[in-house]
Design a protein around this motif. Sequence first.
Motif, short mmCIF file in Angstrom:
data_model
loop_
_atom_site.label_atom_id
_atom_site.label_comp_id
_atom_site.label_asym_id
_atom_site.label_seq_id
_atom_site.Cartn_x
_atom_site.Cartn_y
_atom_site.Cartn_z
N GLU A 22 -66.04 -78.49 63.82
CA GLU A 22 -67.46 -78.66 63.52
C GLU A 22 -67.58 -79.53 62.28
N ALA A 375 -52.91 -62.96 70.68
CA ALA A 375 -54.18 -63.34 71.28
C ALA A 375 -53.98 -64.61 72.08
N ALA A 378 -55.12 -69.77 69.62
CA ALA A 378 -54.44 -69.77 68.34
C ALA A 378 -55.42 -69.78 67.17
N VAL A 379 -56.41 -70.61 67.25
CA VAL A 379 -57.33 -70.72 66.13
C VAL A 379 -58.75 -70.52 66.64
N VAL A 380 -59.45 -69.63 66.05
CA VAL A 380 -60.83 -69.40 66.47
C VAL A 380 -61.75 -69.86 65.35
N ASP A 383 -67.15 -69.34 65.41
CA ASP A 383 -68.20 -68.54 64.83
C ASP A 383 -68.71 -69.16 63.54
N ASP A 385 -69.55 -69.68 59.86
CA ASP A 385 -69.03 -69.27 58.58
C ASP A 385 -70.13 -68.51 57.87
N LYS B 25 -62.78 -65.57 57.51
CA LYS B 25 -63.02 -64.83 58.74
C LYS B 25 -61.74 -64.17 59.23
N ASP B 26 -60.79 -65.00 59.60
CA ASP B 26 -59.53 -64.49 60.10
C ASP B 26 -58.44 -64.82 59.09
N THR B 120 -53.05 -63.88 66.17
CA THR B 120 -52.16 -64.92 65.68
C THR B 120 -53.02 -65.96 65.01
#
Lengths: 442, 258
Positions: A22, A375, A378-380, A383, A385, B25-26, B120
């Motif tokens: 983003e 999961a 790998a990178v989420v 959402d 910030d 967040k993570d 992960t």
Amino acid sequence: MGIKGLFPYLVEAAPKAYNTSELKRYTGRRLAVDASAWMYQFLTIVRTGAAAENLQNNQGAATSHLQGFVLRTLKLLEAGVHPIFVFDGKPPDMKMAVNAARREVREQAAEEHAAAVSSGAKGEEVYKAASRSTRVTKEHGEHAKEILRAMGMPVVEAPGEAEAACAQLCIEGQVYAAVTEDMDVLTFGAPRQIKNLFDVEGSRARQPKPAQEIDLSKVLDALSYSQDQFIEFCILCGCDYLPHLSCIGPKTAAQIFQREGSLGKVVASIRAGRGPKGCNVPEDWDWKSAKKVFQQGAKDLQADALESIRNLRESFDVEGLRYLLVEKHQFSASRVDTMVDRLRKARAPGGAASSRRIESFFQASPKRRRMEPVATSAVVLLDEDPIEDPVKSTESEWSCEKCTFSNHSQLVKCEMCQHPREPKVLKLPLKASAKVIDLDDD
Amino acid sequence: MALEAHLQQAALLKKVAESMKDLCKDVNFDCSEKGIEVQCMDSSHVALVSLLLRESAFSEFKCDRPVSLGMNIDSLSKILKMTGANDSLKIRHQTDADTVNFQCEGSDDRIADFDLKLMTIESEHMEIPEQHYKVVAKLPSAEFQKVCRDLKEFGETIQIQGTKEGLKFMVQGDLGSGNVMLKPREGEKPEEKVSLTVHEPVTATFALRYLVNFSKAEKLCGSVELGLGPDAPLLVKYDLESSDKGHMQFYLAPKIDE
């Protein structure tokens, strides 16, 4: 434009090579923007009135793209991003055929458009024909450059294609990534590409879609190609410089390429009848020259062009900008005042444009993988910030029914075409997946 | 058992999670024999959070081999919300398991138990070189929070100036401009004092909303330490109750100065 079907293929074949992203992830970064592609986007989508014409000044020259450039530049600056705008130069000779074909489509669309308008056809039909008849002229480009320079933005004229010059800026480390929808920027060797940064895809599909950052080295890793092999593979998939081969998409291309090892052998094998059924290669299919165009890219990008972008803190000229927008192109003075205020604020000392990243001070050690995958992704990053951001998130924006421009949440009319906001957001499910396929090519 | 850690007061970890969740967040909780460490950046990569929870903060701490536990901070906060003010907490992780177990126990013999699924998370690790700040200030953390909250009403950008006279927070906005000056002062308790070490005066500019976020960590410790240098990230450091338990450090990249 670009490489036919490459992105959907990468989604399957190289899922680790791209991440959703983003705008605000690029705070404090320089990005090379393929301005010629943007110009085309703006002129195509921002249309108004019964005949779906571009916004115009009193000389009858289109101004849709100028508005687009100003608003997007402001969004970039307010996110602390430093754009460098790259415009097309002379197209490579090999692109003539494609350009001629496109011209034909445009002319035909222009006729359809005229017919549709005179027969009083419905809005959508007129709009589509008008969009397809969009022609980008030299004057469009000159007007856009004038405005960008008044905003203090660096403008680079590519020796050839804008994508190639964007790639070159990225290769030389002048910018972090190339911003373009055209996947051939990777074929030209750009280490990083950002596509859909302003979610034009989402506006078309009527539901928000994330930007994607694609990492060339990971693409090459996942496909086990060298850059030269990747170029050959892209040519086989279908590029701008040669007629596309029938019956060959990226998957088939990858299979044959794997089997034969090089494009020369692939071509020989198809000619010998060992390709997919119904596939043949035209006699004059000059893949070697296409490969040279990709290999050469914009290596001859002039040193002075690079020099001109080194000094990013060029001063902006508020009066000049106001004159161009209000006097020359008849923008409403009050709207221009708002734009100028935003520009001043973003570029004021301590403003958004002066943001820097932690990486400018601390060194990152190589990425560490910490655990075996648990999961799926790998990178989420999708959402929001939690930090309140000066850039409005895409969720709070609404895209115009008519011209698809994404507007500020509080506006009741489209900032681009003045079309009133629809009371409800229409959600058309299932359209998205079908749409993705053709996006790289239009 | 790869990791087994007992915390006398679950509240400590609860406060830690609370003060991180506006920024990250993570995150990966890197566990080793030293204790538990976290490093992460906000999505714009303007701020960095660095946590060290020393093994001495735990009443019992055993970590056979280093392991990274990837967790969502919001989920962690939800779990820790179940804990009462005086509950104790056990954190356990089996080698190669894809969950981490939290067990909190109150004085009333109520035991709450939760297995959190691990994630992960690919993350970059920043090497933070030793910083020699030209200005180091210590002030009550509640006061720092008040200054940040008060000034954010007037503008988005804050200038911090450290001189021999004191520490000055300045803001400019549509309404006008203002500043708050804190002068060094003595106090009976450490958290009432304002102390200032100035090797060289420094002025630097920052995005105020980050400082407002950092200052929420006020619950961790009565006083906060600020470190300023010319053309260096600002350090905002809170001890975890006391320095022997560890610390929470925030770094913020300064804006380009004219």
